[in-house]
Each structure stands twice: as structure tokens, then as C-alpha cells.
Design a protein around this motif. Structure first.
Motif, PDB file in Angstrom:
ATOM      1  N   THR A 281       0.844  -1.197   0.000  1.00 52.00           N
ATOM      2  CA  THR A 281       0.000   0.000   0.000  1.00 52.00           C
ATOM      3  C   THR A 281       0.878   1.246   0.000  1.00 52.00           C
ATOM      4  OG1 THR A 281      -0.065   0.203   2.415  1.00 52.00           O
ATOM      5  CG2 THR A 281      -1.708  -1.256   1.382  1.00 52.00           C
ATOM      6  N   HIS A 282       0.260   2.385  -0.262  1.00 51.54           N
ATOM      7  CA  HIS A 282       1.008   3.636  -0.232  1.00 51.54           C
ATOM      8  C   HIS A 282       1.519   3.942   1.180  1.00 51.54           C
ATOM      9  CE1 HIS A 282       0.340   4.791  -4.377  1.00 51.54           C
ATOM     10  NE2 HIS A 282      -0.938   4.504  -4.256  1.00 51.54           N
ATOM     11  N   ASP A 283       0.828   3.449   2.189  1.00 54.54           N
ATOM     12  CA  ASP A 283       1.285   3.633   3.567  1.00 54.54           C
ATOM     13  C   ASP A 283       2.538   2.820   3.868  1.00 54.54           C
ATOM     14  OD1 ASP A 283      -0.526   5.485   4.455  1.00 54.54           O
ATOM     15  OD2 ASP A 283      -1.934   4.024   5.285  1.00 54.54           O
ATOM     16  N   ASP A 284       2.651   1.661   3.262  1.00 62.46           N
ATOM     17  CA  ASP A 284       3.764   0.746   3.501  1.00 62.46           C
ATOM     18  C   ASP A 284       4.124   0.113   2.155  1.00 62.46           C
ATOM     19  OD1 ASP A 284       5.666  -0.810   4.742  1.00 62.46           O
ATOM     20  OD2 ASP A 284       4.231  -2.272   5.550  1.00 62.46           O
ATOM     21  N   PRO A 285       4.807   0.871   1.276  1.00 59.62           N
ATOM     22  CA  PRO A 285       4.877   0.501  -0.134  1.00 59.62           C
ATOM     23  C   PRO A 285       5.899  -0.551  -0.520  1.00 59.62           C
ATOM     24  CG  PRO A 285       5.988   2.594   0.209  1.00 59.62           C
ATOM     25  CD  PRO A 285       5.372   2.213   1.527  1.00 59.62           C
ATOM     26  N   VAL A 286       6.878  -0.813   0.332  1.00 61.53           N
ATOM     27  CA  VAL A 286       7.956  -1.707  -0.085  1.00 61.53           C
ATOM     28  C   VAL A 286       8.252  -2.787   0.953  1.00 61.53           C
ATOM     29  CG1 VAL A 286       9.061   0.090  -1.488  1.00 61.53           C
ATOM     30  CG2 VAL A 286       9.793  -0.244   0.881  1.00 61.53           C
ATOM     31  N   TYR A 287       8.882  -3.845   0.478  1.00 61.85           N
ATOM     32  CA  TYR A 287       9.487  -4.847   1.346  1.00 61.85           C
ATOM     33  C   TYR A 287      10.760  -5.317   0.661  1.00 61.85           C
ATOM     34  CZ  TYR A 287       7.370  -8.246  -1.865  1.00 61.85           C
ATOM     35  OH  TYR A 287       7.010  -8.956  -2.981  1.00 61.85           O
ATOM     36  N   VAL A 288      11.625  -5.965   1.400  1.00 60.89           N
ATOM     37  CA  VAL A 288      12.914  -6.395   0.869  1.00 60.89           C
ATOM     38  C   VAL A 288      12.948  -7.916   0.788  1.00 60.89           C
ATOM     39  CG1 VAL A 288      15.415  -6.407   1.222  1.00 60.89           C
ATOM     40  CG2 VAL A 288      14.078  -4.367   1.793  1.00 60.89           C
ATOM     41  N   THR A 296       5.427  -2.899  -4.688  1.00 49.64           N
ATOM     42  CA  THR A 296       4.325  -3.653  -5.296  1.00 49.64           C
ATOM     43  C   THR A 296       2.970  -3.036  -4.932  1.00 49.64           C
ATOM     44  OG1 THR A 296       4.318  -5.213  -3.429  1.00 49.64           O
ATOM     45  CG2 THR A 296       5.637  -5.811  -5.355  1.00 49.64           C
ATOM     46  N   VAL A 297       2.903  -1.724  -4.984  1.00 51.45           N
ATOM     47  CA  VAL A 297       1.644  -1.026  -4.721  1.00 51.45           C
ATOM     48  C   VAL A 297       0.664  -1.304  -5.858  1.00 51.45           C
ATOM     49  CG1 VAL A 297       0.563   1.234  -4.443  1.00 51.45           C
ATOM     50  CG2 VAL A 297       2.757   0.760  -3.350  1.00 51.45           C
ATOM     51  N   ALA A 298      -0.542  -1.710  -5.502  1.00 46.42           N
ATOM     52  CA  ALA A 298      -1.517  -2.125  -6.518  1.00 46.42           C
ATOM     53  C   ALA A 298      -2.266  -0.959  -7.155  1.00 46.42           C
ATOM     54  CB  ALA A 298      -2.515  -3.107  -5.908  1.00 46.42           C
ATOM     55  N   ASN A 299      -2.218   0.197  -6.538  1.00 43.88           N
ATOM     56  CA  ASN A 299      -2.939   1.349  -7.102  1.00 43.88           C
ATOM     57  C   ASN A 299      -1.987   2.548  -7.183  1.00 43.88           C
ATOM     58  OD1 ASN A 299      -2.918   1.502  -4.236  1.00 43.88           O
ATOM     59  ND2 ASN A 299      -4.641   2.919  -4.227  1.00 43.88           N
ATOM     60  N   ILE A 300      -0.932   2.392  -7.972  1.00 36.69           N
ATOM     61  CA  ILE A 300       0.078   3.440  -8.103  1.00 36.69           C
ATOM     62  C   ILE A 300      -0.536   4.793  -8.467  1.00 36.69           C
ATOM     63  CG2 ILE A 300       2.086   4.198  -9.436  1.00 36.69           C
ATOM     64  CD1 ILE A 300       2.982   1.299  -9.586  1.00 36.69           C
ATOM     65  N   PRO A 301      -1.462   4.865  -9.441  1.00 42.13           N
ATOM     66  CA  PRO A 301      -2.017   6.178  -9.795  1.00 42.13           C
ATOM     67  C   PRO A 301      -2.787   6.842  -8.655  1.00 42.13           C
ATOM     68  CG  PRO A 301      -2.377   4.624 -11.577  1.00 42.13           C
ATOM     69  CD  PRO A 301      -1.917   3.828 -10.387  1.00 42.13           C
ATOM     70  N   GLY A 302      -3.145   6.079  -7.622  1.00 49.18           N
ATOM     71  CA  GLY A 302      -3.842   6.656  -6.477  1.00 49.18           C
ATOM     72  C   GLY A 302      -3.018   7.691  -5.733  1.00 49.18           C
ATOM     73  N   ALA A 303      -1.714   7.711  -5.972  1.00 47.59           N
ATOM     74  CA  ALA A 303      -0.851   8.697  -5.325  1.00 47.59           C
ATOM     75  C   ALA A 303      -1.017  10.086  -5.920  1.00 47.59           C
ATOM     76  CB  ALA A 303       0.611   8.270  -5.420  1.00 47.59           C
ATOM     77  N   VAL A 304      -1.566  10.150  -7.129  1.00 47.82           N
ATOM     78  CA  VAL A 304      -1.808  11.443  -7.788  1.00 47.82           C
ATOM     79  C   VAL A 304      -3.290  11.495  -8.194  1.00 47.82           C
ATOM     80  CG1 VAL A 304       0.545  11.947  -8.533  1.00 47.82           C
ATOM     81  CG2 VAL A 304      -0.848  10.431  -9.921  1.00 47.82           C
ATOM     82  N   PRO A 305      -4.182  11.547  -7.210  1.00 50.39           N
ATOM     83  CA  PRO A 305      -5.610  11.351  -7.479  1.00 50.39           C
ATOM     84  C   PRO A 305      -6.254  12.396  -8.379  1.00 50.39           C
ATOM     85  CG  PRO A 305      -5.265  12.094  -5.225  1.00 50.39           C
ATOM     86  CD  PRO A 305      -3.914  11.755  -5.778  1.00 50.39           C
ATOM     87  N   LYS A 306      -5.818  13.633  -8.294  1.00 47.48           N
ATOM     88  CA  LYS A 306      -6.418  14.659  -9.138  1.00 47.48           C
ATOM     89  C   LYS A 306      -6.169  14.358 -10.613  1.00 47.48           C
ATOM     90  CE  LYS A 306      -8.140  18.628 -10.530  1.00 47.48           C
ATOM     91  NZ  LYS A 306      -9.605  18.735 -10.733  1.00 47.48           N
TER      92      LYS A 306
END
Length: 366
Positions: A281-288, A296-306
């Protein structure tokens, strides 16, 4: 037709399925629209912007109490209770990677119209295109961010500087996502390799970039070489409606240098990396995994909603009006793009790609 626009509840998802302009078009066509209060705020649209166009504001339950639901992301389990027989849910569904949602749509005889499988009159995926553009461009942005040592990366600046090697970016897939990723990566000055199984598409991309990128036919050997030597790898392969193929093996990831980054854009279809174990998720976007940062964020465009909302709704509104005006059967008969979007209908799975991915019975839409 009564149309509902609920607020998205996926983590950090601020897009909305309809703008005030969309509402105005639907109401002008003779329909009624109920918008959940606050649904558009994250995209810059206030409740009064919707009511000024004739929409009624309501609760989540009131927005879902409609004949057609217009959303952005797939319904989540807490929303399954709103499903009812004959309801049309018009949104991104990505059912090939979501058996639970598929079962809920079928059990409740909901008509699921998936943006991501709607094929345009001249080919292509017109409702996936705007989000693919955004996801591709953002993938390089987020990849560059996580390559910084402060975020766990190897400390690489993609464009390099005078007398220093540029960062290496490998992009697997030369479609809309991959092409847009390449645009940004080349613009930043990175050393870019792009792979695809379609030689003609690679020739087109090569010509567009005027030999500023390396093109390779996608096969296991070329993928292995390009991935293992990269600082940033972008997964950009999509098979409409079906699970994404696992093209990058765990061994390839193990052989990358620690601190490298992968961005698996089709994670909502299962992802193309064997080490992509789950969507983030955008709150916790990465793991190693194996020393490599996985975004592996499933809704990448959600970071730029406008930007995302305005681009998406401009593509979806015409089909929404057609479905509302004619009903799903007549709209599908008259418009093949609508027809190709129907994944579930009357308790039947009507997308063969989804049926094959989930090993479920397929029944053609009639």
C-alpha cells in the motif's frame, strides 16, 4: 437509471469514479446520481461541486443502493454486503487475481464490467490507457526515490553525473506502461533497456527514442541478463483479464546487487516477479527480498488522485452513459467495447481469460 458513486475505501485511494462533470453528463442524459459524501475530496472535488450539478449526497449505503455503481478500484470484502442481483458494478476488477471477489459477484448475480478488459474499436484498452500512462511514468519516479540510500537503496542517481556511470533501468514490456516508463527514464538520463516479445513494437519504440535505448526480444536469457545487471527493474507486462506471467525468477532477483529496486506494476494481476509475494500500500509501499527493494503497490495512480481521476473519468463517462441509457444487454449488443468489459453476468463468469486463470467454468455472455 439510478447510479451510485461511493467513496473508495482502499488504503490511500483518493480517486473517485465520477467527477462533477461526469455527474452533469449523466443527469443531462436523464439519470439520477447519488454520491457518497466526501467521495471526491481527495481528488479536489467538494460535495457542493456535485450537488451544483444535480447529484444527491448520501451515505455509503445510499450510494450503493443503486442500479449501477461507478467506482475506481475493485470492491473490498466490507462492501460485498451491498451487492444485489442485477446490480452493475463498473470499475477496475482484476478478477484473475481475486477469487474472493469473483465468488461474491457470481453468488449475488452482479454484472461486473471491468475497465481493464474493455477493448477499443480499433484495439487497445481505452480505459486502462490513462492509468497505464500514469503508472508507467510514476514507476521511474518511485524507483529513483527508493534507490536513494536513505530509503534502503544502493545510492544510485539514475542520470549519473559527469564522469560517473548512469543508473541502469530495465523495463519488461513495451506497451503503454513500459513506453511511458521509458519516456521518463530516458528523460532523466538513465541507461535504459526495454524488452518485449513483439519485434515490430520494439522497432517502433526504438525509432521513437532515436536509438537512445537498448531494445531486446523478451526471452529467458535476455530477461536474466537485463535484470541481473540493472539498478531498477520495471515490470510492465499485462495480459487483459488474465494473470500476469511470472517472467522474472527468484534466482534472477538473488543475482541482482543488493539495494536494487523492482517495481511490479501488474501486481493486481499477480505480478511478473516470482518474489512479488503480495500487494503493498502507499502507507507501507515496499518490502525487501534477497536484498532487493520490492515496490508492489496495486494502485500506483492513487498517489496522484487529481490527475488520475480527471484522466480516468474522461475515458469512462461515455460508456457509463451508454450502459445507463440502453441497459447492459443492449449496450453490449451495440458496442463491442462494452461487451468485452463484461466479466460476470447473472451468476456466470463471462470472461474466458478470468475463467482460465481461476480454473472456473466459462459461460459466454448472451
Amino acid at each position: 437509471m439510478k447510479i451510485g458513486v461511493p467513496k473508495e475505501i482502499k488504503d490511500q485511494e483518493e480517486r473517485v469514479g465520477a467527477t462533477p462533470s461526469t455527474v452533469a453528463s449523466l443527469i443531462h442524459a436523464g439519470h439520477t446520481v447519488v454520491v457518497e459524501a466526501g467521495a471526491g475530496v481527495g481528488s479536489g472535488y467538494l460535495d457542493e461541486d456535485y450537488t451544483a450539478q444535480g447529484a444527491t449526497l448520501g451515505s455509503a449505503a445510499e450510494a450503493w443502493d443503486a442500479e449501477m455503481i461507478i467506482k475506481v478500484k475493485e470492491p473490498l470484502p466490507s462492501e460485498y454486503g451491498f451487492f444485489k442481483k442485477g446490480m452493475i458494478v463498473y470499475t477496475y476488477l482484476h478478477l484473475a487475481a481475486d477469487r474472493e471477489l469473483t465468488d461474491a459477484l457470481l453468488a449475488n448475480e452482479v454484472t461486473g464490467v471491468a475497465y481493464e478488459t474493455m477493448v477499443g474499436r480499433t484495439g487497445g484498452l481505452p480505459l486502462l490507457f490513462p492509468m497505464s500512462e500514469i503508472a508507467g511514468r510514476m514507476s521511474i519516479q518511485v524507483g529513483a526515490h527508493f534507490l536513494e540510500s536513505a530509503h534502503g537503496g544502493k545510492g544510485i542517481l539514475l542520470p549519473g553525473v559527469t564522469g560517473v556511470h548512469r543508473g541502469k533501468v530495465t523495463i519488461i514490456g513495451a506497451g503503454t506502461v513500459g513506453f511511458n516508463a521509458a519516456k521518463v527514464a530516458v528523460g532523466m538520463g538513465a541507461q535504459v533497456t526495454i524488452l518485449d516479445i513483439n519485434a515490430q513494437r520494439l522497432a517502433e519504440v526504438d525509432n521513437i527514442f532515436n536509438d537512445k535505448i537498448q531494445t531486446l526480444i523478451s526471452n529467458p536469457h535476455n530477461i536474466k541478463t537485463a535484470v541481473e545487471g540493472a539498478d531498477l527493474v520495471i515490470g510492465a507486462v499485462l495480459i487483459p483479464g488474465a494473470s500476469a506471467p511470472k517472467l522474472v525468477t527468484e534466482d534472477m532477483i538473488k543475482n541482482m546487487a543488493d539495494g536494487g529496486v523492482i517495481v511490479d506494476i501488474p501486481i493486481d494481476q499477480g505480478g511478473i516477479f516470482e518474489t512479488s509475494t503480495h500487494a503493498t500500500t502507499h502507507d507501507d509501499p515496499v518490502y525487501v527480498s534477497h536484498g532487493i527493494i520490492h515496490y508492489t503497490v496495486a494502485n500506483i495512480p492513487g498517489a496522484v488522485p487529481k490527475t488520475s481521476t480527471d484522466a480516468l473519468t474522461s475515458a469512462t463517462v461515455g460508456y457509463a452513459i451508454e450502459i445507463a441509457n440502453k441497459g447492459i444487454k443492449a449496450a453490449a449488443d451495440d458496442n463491442n467495447t462494452v461487451f468485452t468489459g463484461i466479466n460476470t453476468f447473472a451468476g456466470q463468469l463471462t470472461s474466458k481469460a478470468v475463467a482460465d486463470s481461476l480454473d472456473l467454468p466459462f459461460a459466454p455472455f448472451q
